[in-house]
Structures are given as structure tokens and as C-alpha cells.
Design a protein around this motif. Structure first.
Motif, PDB file in Angstrom:
ATOM      1  N   ASP A 116       0.817  -1.207   0.000  1.00  7.11           N
ATOM      2  CA  ASP A 116       0.000   0.000   0.000  1.00  7.11           C
ATOM      3  C   ASP A 116       0.855   1.263   0.000  1.00  7.11           C
ATOM      4  O   ASP A 116       0.336   2.363   0.203  1.00  7.11           O
ATOM      5  CB  ASP A 116      -0.919   0.025   1.227  1.00  7.11           C
ATOM      6  CG  ASP A 116      -0.148  -0.044   2.529  1.00  7.11           C
ATOM      7  OD1 ASP A 116       1.032  -0.478   2.503  1.00  7.11           O
ATOM      8  OD2 ASP A 116      -0.694   0.325   3.575  1.00  7.11           O
TER       9      ASP A 116
ATOM     10  N   ARG B  45      -5.974  -3.519  -5.182  1.00  7.14           N
ATOM     11  CA  ARG B  45      -6.889  -2.807  -4.276  1.00  7.14           C
ATOM     12  C   ARG B  45      -6.442  -1.367  -4.040  1.00  7.14           C
ATOM     13  O   ARG B  45      -7.242  -0.524  -3.647  1.00  7.14           O
ATOM     14  CB  ARG B  45      -6.974  -3.524  -2.931  1.00  7.14           C
ATOM     15  CG  ARG B  45      -7.580  -4.919  -3.007  1.00  7.14           C
ATOM     16  CD  ARG B  45      -7.594  -5.553  -1.631  1.00  7.14           C
ATOM     17  NE  ARG B  45      -6.244  -5.699  -1.096  1.00  7.14           N
ATOM     18  CZ  ARG B  45      -5.986  -6.065   0.167  1.00  7.14           C
ATOM     19  NH1 ARG B  45      -6.991  -6.301   1.000  1.00  7.14           N
ATOM     20  NH2 ARG B  45      -4.741  -6.189   0.574  1.00  7.14           N
ATOM     21  N   PHE B  46      -5.150  -1.102  -4.276  1.00  9.81           N
ATOM     22  CA  PHE B  46      -4.634   0.213  -3.937  1.00  9.81           C
ATOM     23  C   PHE B  46      -4.180   0.991  -5.162  1.00  9.81           C
ATOM     24  O   PHE B  46      -3.368   1.922  -5.049  1.00  9.81           O
ATOM     25  CB  PHE B  46      -3.467   0.068  -2.951  1.00  9.81           C
ATOM     26  CG  PHE B  46      -3.798  -0.761  -1.750  1.00  9.81           C
ATOM     27  CD1 PHE B  46      -4.631  -0.266  -0.756  1.00  9.81           C
ATOM     28  CD2 PHE B  46      -3.305  -2.047  -1.618  1.00  9.81           C
ATOM     29  CE1 PHE B  46      -4.946  -1.035   0.355  1.00  9.81           C
ATOM     30  CE2 PHE B  46      -3.609  -2.821  -0.523  1.00  9.81           C
ATOM     31  CZ  PHE B  46      -4.445  -2.324   0.478  1.00  9.81           C
ATOM     32  N   HIS B  47      -4.681   0.616  -6.342  1.00  5.44           N
ATOM     33  CA  HIS B  47      -4.336   1.370  -7.540  1.00  5.44           C
ATOM     34  C   HIS B  47      -4.842   2.802  -7.472  1.00  5.44           C
ATOM     35  O   HIS B  47      -4.274   3.712  -8.084  1.00  5.44           O
ATOM     36  CB  HIS B  47      -4.889   0.679  -8.776  1.00  5.44           C
ATOM     37  CG  HIS B  47      -4.093  -0.535  -9.168  1.00  5.44           C
ATOM     38  ND1 HIS B  47      -4.457  -1.369 -10.197  1.00  5.44           N
ATOM     39  CD2 HIS B  47      -2.942  -1.055  -8.655  1.00  5.44           C
ATOM     40  CE1 HIS B  47      -3.582  -2.349 -10.301  1.00  5.44           C
ATOM     41  NE2 HIS B  47      -2.657  -2.174  -9.360  1.00  5.44           N
ATOM     42  N   SER B  48      -5.888   2.964  -6.754  1.00  6.52           N
ATOM     43  CA  SER B  48      -6.468   4.308  -6.660  1.00  6.52           C
ATOM     44  C   SER B  48      -5.599   5.251  -5.841  1.00  6.52           C
ATOM     45  O   SER B  48      -5.804   6.465  -5.868  1.00  6.52           O
ATOM     46  CB  SER B  48      -7.866   4.230  -6.038  1.00  6.52           C
ATOM     47  OG  SER B  48      -7.793   3.646  -4.737  1.00  6.52           O
ATOM     48  N   PHE B  49      -4.625   4.706  -5.103  1.00  7.01           N
ATOM     49  CA  PHE B  49      -3.764   5.564  -4.293  1.00  7.01           C
ATOM     50  C   PHE B  49      -2.800   6.365  -5.150  1.00  7.01           C
ATOM     51  O   PHE B  49      -2.175   7.313  -4.666  1.00  7.01           O
ATOM     52  CB  PHE B  49      -2.975   4.735  -3.283  1.00  7.01           C
ATOM     53  CG  PHE B  49      -3.825   4.167  -2.175  1.00  7.01           C
ATOM     54  CD1 PHE B  49      -5.213   4.259  -2.205  1.00  7.01           C
ATOM     55  CD2 PHE B  49      -3.230   3.537  -1.081  1.00  7.01           C
ATOM     56  CE1 PHE B  49      -5.984   3.735  -1.177  1.00  7.01           C
ATOM     57  CE2 PHE B  49      -4.010   3.017  -0.054  1.00  7.01           C
ATOM     58  CZ  PHE B  49      -5.389   3.113  -0.111  1.00  7.01           C
ATOM     59  N   GLY B  50      -2.614   5.969  -6.412  1.00  6.47           N
ATOM     60  CA  GLY B  50      -1.690   6.700  -7.284  1.00  6.47           C
ATOM     61  C   GLY B  50      -0.666   5.755  -7.889  1.00  6.47           C
ATOM     62  O   GLY B  50      -0.630   4.559  -7.594  1.00  6.47           O
TER      63      GLY B  50
END
Length: 804
Positions: A267, A361-366
């Protein structure tokens, strides 16, 4: 009482009414159970619901109860045994046997009351099985059959819940949603789970909120807070309590600890600590070496922290590359091409760091990557000179004069200072000093004569050294090929053994010949063959050149005969195609041989004409030699045998003349006429006939006079006549002239006879071996006396001793 009634109703049905028998005085009497008769009987119980009704029920009599952990000072009353035959007259006696009878439980033989003598623990033993019987107190005769009953230990809440597997360890991924399962804990209570709430356990969290929660009935632990970040806090310690009595006040409790770790998920992206990295690299760095290190930090751990580094295409032009160190995730910059400060002094390029394992799951973090700029400054290093070529090749003819220049090497200093360069030849590569080099210009010349046949190629090493820094040197290999010069004439390839059959025909090729040359063969070089031009041409053979570096020996006539001429010599002139042309004349030896009808060779030896077929000349010579040796041995053997049979008057060692000459060093021998008159040794007749010596010039007045015979010499005359007859009749006398002596000393000597002639008849043989010990002067005399057993003339011995 209510508890006892409930238990009795659970075990035996409705209870008819409370019977109470105090077992001990005190303010808090304990409920007791009625005495049961040994024989089965029925209790009738009634339930009042609007009116009294009796319902006949069966009753299980044969079970008693006793509380565990009894702390009273008197024995605890358990129950009473009674039989209908007991009329209260003390005629019945009650007996008890089985588990704990007499030690734990006792019975009053008269009343039948049963008491527990000590405190009991249900967790140790929950029940006891005993047997009771009623007998006649006087006769001990059983009044009723023996009956079995059970005393059950009634549970109390004396054990707290325990976590047998604690402390616990659990793990849950970070960033998990609320309610994610973590682990499950279980506590056990040793109390009776079938009686009351003593063993009913309830779970709760004493420490660990609000991060985790526990199910009070099952003990399952779940996450209670969303987005727990491992990078913020990784380890949590949760304290769980298990309480019996359903969690009510007064229940007993046990606790355990659970260590919960948040496992890592990817993450966090990698991040460079700075945007620009400055590196300095010496220009002498080796290709393939590490010239710098950079690192992008990732807060994750394990495979989630693995970083891939890549150089973004830019102006580095493939000079550098970057790899990842698997141990610390550093980016190692590798040099792929040589550096040259004089050509380029700096490089700039960008490096990208990205995670190898992404979590969707954490692609949206950048984006999970980061970039940084790397600037590399090249440092100038004092480098050795650089040759213009990696190696040099030079050619020179082997007959080149000394001092001739064959080539040159060139090296220069590429550094900014540009120091002058000096040249030298490594002596190890030119041990015989065939070459010299100019230290300034680098020109190589010949210092020794070159011979291609000895060394066809020279490999030397030239060293270039900087003047301002002699430590910095460079080396280059120089190969010198020695070119061949046509200096050797050609010759026959092998020594040919040529033969011609007696039945050879005209124009027949009897031998194919070829040539060789010690010079290096050139492209297209050819050999030519011919017969010599001067003189008369051969009428027997000629040379025919085939034009392919071979020639044939051709017959010019037929009918060769070994008896007439066995060997012919044919000269051959061979020329090469070099410059200048070299030629030589070789001679072929041609033997005339006997051949069969097909031309196959039979024999080439002349003497074979007269010898039987199948026997070689060498064998015949060996046989003849053996025969000659055998004949010589036979002749020598016969001669020796005859010599032994016909012995002369005296052997060579016994010859007076030889002996006199042998002792010439002492007396002069025959030639010494002054020391001894040798005339007495000669035949008087011979003396008269030969009056002059042959070895000296005769002198006047030196002619000897004839000896005057003694007037009284009859014995001498007799002796001489006797000796003369012996010699005339001797058949073993040698055929050549020999000396016969007639020495006689006469008779009537005062000293008697000094001759040893007469000693042979009357005296015993004497051993003369002691003469060998008298020295070298008596060696010959010792040899003569040592041979006395052979036929030796003792008069001669006497004469020899007199002369000695």
C-alpha cells in the motif's frame, strides 16, 4: 433446598416434600435427602392445582449426593439406609462395602446413617459405587440380598476458566475491513457443565479496544477498526477474559494474551530520498564495474518492498546500466562502455523506481513509481600511452641487411598534459636481440641476420612509457614474418632405389621421381627434371618431365643383363621456379634385376645366378665364414697336439740364447764378449769353421788360435762322442739349426762334480718353489726349476746358472 429439589426433580422426578435431618448444628442447615429403604418401594407425591391429587410415581432410591469441598468440622451426612425388617429393636446390623467404604464413607451399623469422613473433590472423582446389606446382628445372617448404590459428588463453582493454549499469536493483513476474522480462543472450566452455570463461560476484552472485538460465546476475535496501517503500528497486544457463571457477579474468571501482528500489503509506493543524485566516476573505471549506488525507499516489507530500477532513455547512450541489489534493494549503476575524460566529461540521465508486485486494491492511491535524476561527472586520470593499433604485423626477407628498418609503432598520451612517449623492446620477447627500436620514433630495425629456416616468425613486445610518469606503460605485440629467399637448390624427395628388369622394353617407365626444397614453397612454384646436356647422352636411360613436379626414368633400350653390367648411374638435373633459379644434379642408381613374366621383382644380386634359389648371399657368406673358422680351429688343434708330442731340446724359455738376451741388462748377453767368452758355448768344430764374428769388423791379430787339446782328455772325448751320438740319433730334433752343448767339467775336482746331471738318479726330487720368493731377478730361474718334471736338460740348467 430449592437447589436440591431441582436436582432431585431432574434425577428422580417430583419430590413429595422437604425432609430435613440436621447433620450438624449451625445457623445454615444444608438440605438433606430422605432415607431410602434397601428394598424398593414407591413414594407417592401429589400436586395441588386447585385441589389435592395423588399421582403414583416410581422412585429411584439407589443414589445419594454429597457436596464437594465440605469444610465443616463434623463428618458430612450423606443419607440413611433402612429395611422394613428393622422394627427398632436393634436386631438388624447394616454393613457397607465398595469404593471408599471405611476410609471415605462410614455407616452406623445400628441406624444405617452414612457419613463422609473427609472433603471430596468432584474434579478428582465425580462418584463412588458402594454395596449395602442388612444382616442379623446376632447370627450375621443376611436378612436381604446385597444391594448396590452410587454416591455422587455434587459440584460447586470452585474452578475458574483456563486458556490451555495461551498466550496466542495471530496475524491479520493491514488495511483489513471491520469484522475480518483474526483468531479464536477457547477457555475450559473444570466444573460440571451439566449442573448450574459453574461451567458456562463468557468472553470479553479487557485490553485491545477499539481495534479488536471478541464474540462473548464463541471467543472469535475480529477487527473492529478499519484501515489499520502496519506502517503506523504493527503489533497489538489484546487481553481476553473468560468468566463462568455466565458472566454474573461472583463468577470466577481467567485471562490470556493474544499478540496480533498486522501483515504487510503493498500500500506504499517507492520514493527517492532526493530528486538528483550526483556521482563522480574516474575515467579509468573498468567496464562492468559498479560506479555508483542510489536507493528508493519503500515503507512496505518483504516482496512488497521489492523495487525495479530502469534508466529512462536519454543522453547516456548506453554507457551505463542499473541493476537491483536483492539484499537491500539498492540501485547499482554499472559501467557498460569505457570512459574518456578527454572525449566527454559528464553524463546525465533519469532513473525510475517501481514496485515489482502491485496490489490492485490500492491502484487508486496513485502510481507506484518514482523518478530521480543522476548526474555523473568523469574524473581525469593519468593514463598510460595508447598505441594506434592493437597489434602490428611486419614482413621482412631473410637476406635483408643489418640495420634495415622493417616498420614502426606509434603510441601517444591522450591525457590533457600530453606527455612524450619513449619506446623499448621487452627483452624477454627478443632474447637473441634480433631487433632494435628507436626510443623516440618507434622504428624497428634488424640487428641480427634472420634465417627463415631457423625461425620463420618472431613475436616481440614493444613497451611505450610516458616521460613524465615512467610507471604508466603500455604494451603491444609485434609479429615479424621472415619471408623466404630462394637460397636452397631442390633435391630428390627421397633416396630412390630404382631397378630395371632384364626383360625391360624400350620406352618403359621404371621409376617416378619427385623433388623437395628447403625454401618456403611459393604459389605456383614448380620443379623441372632433365638429363645433363654436356657429354654424350645415355644410351640406356633418359629422364622424362611430366610437368606436374614429377618425372619418370625411361628405358632407351631392352635386353639388360646382370652378368654384363649390374648397376647403372643416371644423373638428374632438378631446377626450381624461384628467383634466382636454383638447380642441383642428383644421381640415380639403377640396378638390373631378374623379374618374372609379369615384371615382378625376383632378385637383384649378381651372385644369385650361381647360387641355389632361396638362399641369400648373406647366409652363404655366414656359412663359408663358419667353415673357415672351424678349419682354422682344427689346424691349430692338430699343431698343438704335434707340438706336445715332438718337444724340442729346450723350450723357448729354456733357449740359452734367449735367456742370455733376457739378462742383457746385467751381463750383456752374447754381445758382451768382455764379460764372458761365449766361444766355450759353441761347437769347437763350428768355431773352427766360423772364425770371425758377423756383427763386428775383424781386426788383424784377432784371429783365434785353435784350442790345444788336453793330453789327458779321454773322459772328455768319450763324453763328447756319447753326446754326439745322442744328438745324431734324436728323431725329435727341430728341423732348424739349434745349439747343442757338450759342456763337461771333467773329473777329479776337489769339490767333486758341480753338475746336477747325476743328481737325477740318486737324490729325491727337490721343491724349488722358494725361488719365487727371491725377487724378480730369479723369476726365470724359478720357472725353469718349476718345470723339472718335464723333460729338461739339467746340463743346460747348469750352464744357465753359470752364466747368470
Amino acid at each position: 433446598l430449592e437447589r436440591g429439589v431441582e436436582e432431585h426433580q431432574a434425577l428422580s422426578g417430583p419430590f413429595p416434600g422437604p425432609f430435613f435431618t440436621p447433620s450438624s448444628p449451625g445457623p445454615s442447615p444444608k438440605p438433606q435427602y430422605p432415607a431410602f429403604p434397601i428394598v424398593p418401594w414407591l413414594w407417592l407425591s401429589g400436586l395441588w392445582s386447585g385441589g389435592f391429587q395423588r399421582v403414583k410415581r416410581g422412585w429411584v432410591w439407589n443414589q445419594f449426593f454429597v457436596l464437594e469441598e465440605y469444610m465443616g468440622s463434623d463428618p458430612q451426612y450423606v443419607g440413611k439406609l433402612h429395611t422394613d425388617l428393622d422394627k427398632g429393636e436393634s436386631a438388624v446390623k447394616y454393613t457397607l462395602s465398595g469404593e471408599g467404604a471405611g476410609t471415605i464413607f462410614t455407616i452406623d451399623q445400628t441406624t444405617g446413617d452414612i457419613h463422609a469422613l473427609r472433603s471430596l473433590d468432584r474434579e478428582e472423582k465425580p462418584y463412588y459405587t458402594l454395596r449395602a446389606q442388612a444382616v442379623d446382628i446376632e447370627t450375621n445372617r443376611p436378612l436381604e440380598p446385597e444391594s448396590e448404590f452410587v454416591i455422587k459428588v455434587q459440584d460447586i463453582n470452585d474452578n475458574e476458566p483456563k486458556f490451555l493454549e495461551g498466550p496466542y499469536t495471530a496475524s491479520v493483513p493491514e488495511m483489513s475491513p471491520v469484522g475480518t476474522y483474526v483468531t479464536k480462543v477457547t477457555a475450559t472450566d473444570a466444573d460440571d457443565p451439566t449442573y448450574g452455570n459453574s461451567a458456562r463461560v463468557v468472553y470479553s476484552i479487557l485490553h485491545g479496544q477499539p481495534y479488536f472485538s471478541v464474540d462473548p460465546k464463541t471467543g472469535v476475535i475480529r477487527t473492529a477498526l478499519p484501515n489499520m496501517d502496519r506502517e503506523v503500528k504493527e503489533l497489538y497486544q489484546v487481553l481476553i477474559q473468560a468468566k463462568d457463571m455466565g458472566g454474573q457477579l461472583g463468577g470466577l474468571a481467567g485471562t490470556t494474551t493474544i499478540n496480533i501482528t498486522l501483515s504487510d500489503v503493498n500500500d506504499n509506493p517507492p520514493r527517492f530520498s532526493k530528486s538528483i543524485f550526483h556521482l563522480r566516476v574516474p575515467e579509468s573505471s573498468a567496464v562492468g564495474s559498479a560506479v555508483g549506488r542510489i536507493k528508493a525507499h519503500d515503507l512496505d516489507i518483504g516482496k512488497n518492498a521489492e523495487v525495479d530500477y530502469n534508466i529512462i532513455p536519454g543522453d547516456e547512450r548506453g554507457t551505463f546500466d542499473i541493476t537491483t541489489n536483492e539484499h537491500n534493494q539498492e540501485g547499482i549503476i554499472i559501467l557498460r562502455r569505457p570512459l574518456d575524460y578527454e572525449t566527454r566529461k559528464a553524463y546525465t540521465f533519469k532513473v525510475e523506481a517501481s514496485n515489482a508486485h502491485l496490489d490492485p486494491r490500492f491502484h487508486s492511491f496513485g502510481p507506484y513509481k518514482d523518478t530521480a535524476t543522476v548526474k555523473i561527472n568523469i574524473l581525469d586520470v593519468d593514463e598510460p600511452p595508447v598505441f594506434s593499433k592493437p597489434s602490428y604485423t611486419m614482413d621482412i626477407h631473410e637476406d635483408t641487411q643489418l640495420g634495415t628498418t622493417i616498420g614502426a609503432v606509434t603510441a601517444q598520451d591522450l591525457d590533457a598534459g600530453s606527455s612524450p612517449v619513449r619506446y623499448s623492446i621487452d627483452w624477454k620477447s627478443d632474447l637473441d636481440s634480433f631487433f632494435d627500436i628507436d626510443p623516440v620514433t618507434g622504428t624497428i630495425s634488424i640487428s641480427e641476420l634472420l634465417d627463415r629456416e631457423s625461425i620463420a616468425q618472431h613475436n616481440i613486445t614493444v613497451v611505450a612509457t610516458k616521460v613524465n610518469n615512467p610507471v604508466l606503460t603500455s604494451r603491444v605485440s609485434v609479429t615479424v614474418h621472415v619471408l623466404d629467399v630462394n637460397e636452397f637448390p631442390p633435391e630428390l624427395a627421397i633416396p630412390y632405389e630404382t631397378f630395371v628388369c632384364e626383360s625391360a622394353k624400350v620406352g618403359q617407365v621404371i621409376q617416378i621421381i619427385s623433388a623437395k626444397d628447403q625454401d618456403l614453397p611459393m604459389t605456383g612454384q614448380k620443379f623441372s627434371f632433365k638429363s645433363p646436356q654436356e657429354g654424350l647422352k645415355s644410351k640406356n636411360f633418359t629422364i622424362k618431365d611430366f610437368g606436374n613436379n614429377t618425372a619418370g626414368v625411361v628405358t632407351l633400350r631392352k635386353g639388360f643383363r646382370r652378368r654384363t653390367q649390374e648397376i647403372y648411374h643416371l644423373p638428374v638435373v632438378i631446377e626450381d621456379s624461384g628467383l634466382p633459379v636454383k638447380n642441383s644434379t642428383s644421381t640415380l642408381t639403377i640396378r638390373v634385376c631378374a623379374c618374372d613374366s609379369d615384371g615382378a621383382l625376383l632378385t637383384c644380386n649378381a651372385e644369385a645366378i650361381f647360387l641355389p634359389v632361396g638362399l641369400s648371399t648373406g647366409a652363404l657368406i655366414a656359412i663359408l665364414l663358419c667353415i673357415v673358422i672351424l678349419l682354422v680351429i682344427v689346424v691349430l688343434y692338430v699343431g698343438v697336439r704335434r707340438q706336445k708330442k715332438k718337444e724340442t731340446l729346450m723350450t723357448s724359455k729354456e733357449d740359452i740364447r734367449d735367456n742370455v738376451i733376457h739378462y742383457d741388462d746385467e751381463g750383456g748377453g752374447e754381445e758382451d764378449t768382455h764379460a764372458f767368452d761365449m766361444g766355450t758355448l759353441r761347437n769347437p768344430k763350428a768355431i773352427k769353421e766360423n772364425l770371425f764374428r758377423r756383427d763386428v769388423k775383424p781386426e788383424a791379430g784377432a784371429i783365434p788360435r785353435p784350442a790345444i787339446a788336453s793330453q789327458d782328455s779321454a773322459d772328455i772325448q768319450n763324453f763328447i762322442c756319447q753326446r754326439l751320438q745322442e744328438h745324431d740319433g734324436d728323431t725329435s730334433a727341430p728341423p732348424y739349426d739349434s745349439l747343442a752343448t757338450y759342456a763337461y767339467e771333467g773329473e777329479g775336482s776337489v769339490a767333486e762334480s758341480l753338475s746336477s746331471i747325476e743328481s737325477l738318479t740318486g737324490e729325491t726330487e727337490e721343491d724349488y718353489d722358494y725361488l719365487n720368493e727371491w725377487g724378480p731377478r730369479f723369476k726365470t730361474l724359478a720357472g725353469i726349476f718349476g718345470d723339472l718334471k718335464t723333460n729338461v736338460n739339467l746340463e743346460d740348467v747348469y750352464l744357465f746358472t753359470s752364466l747368470s
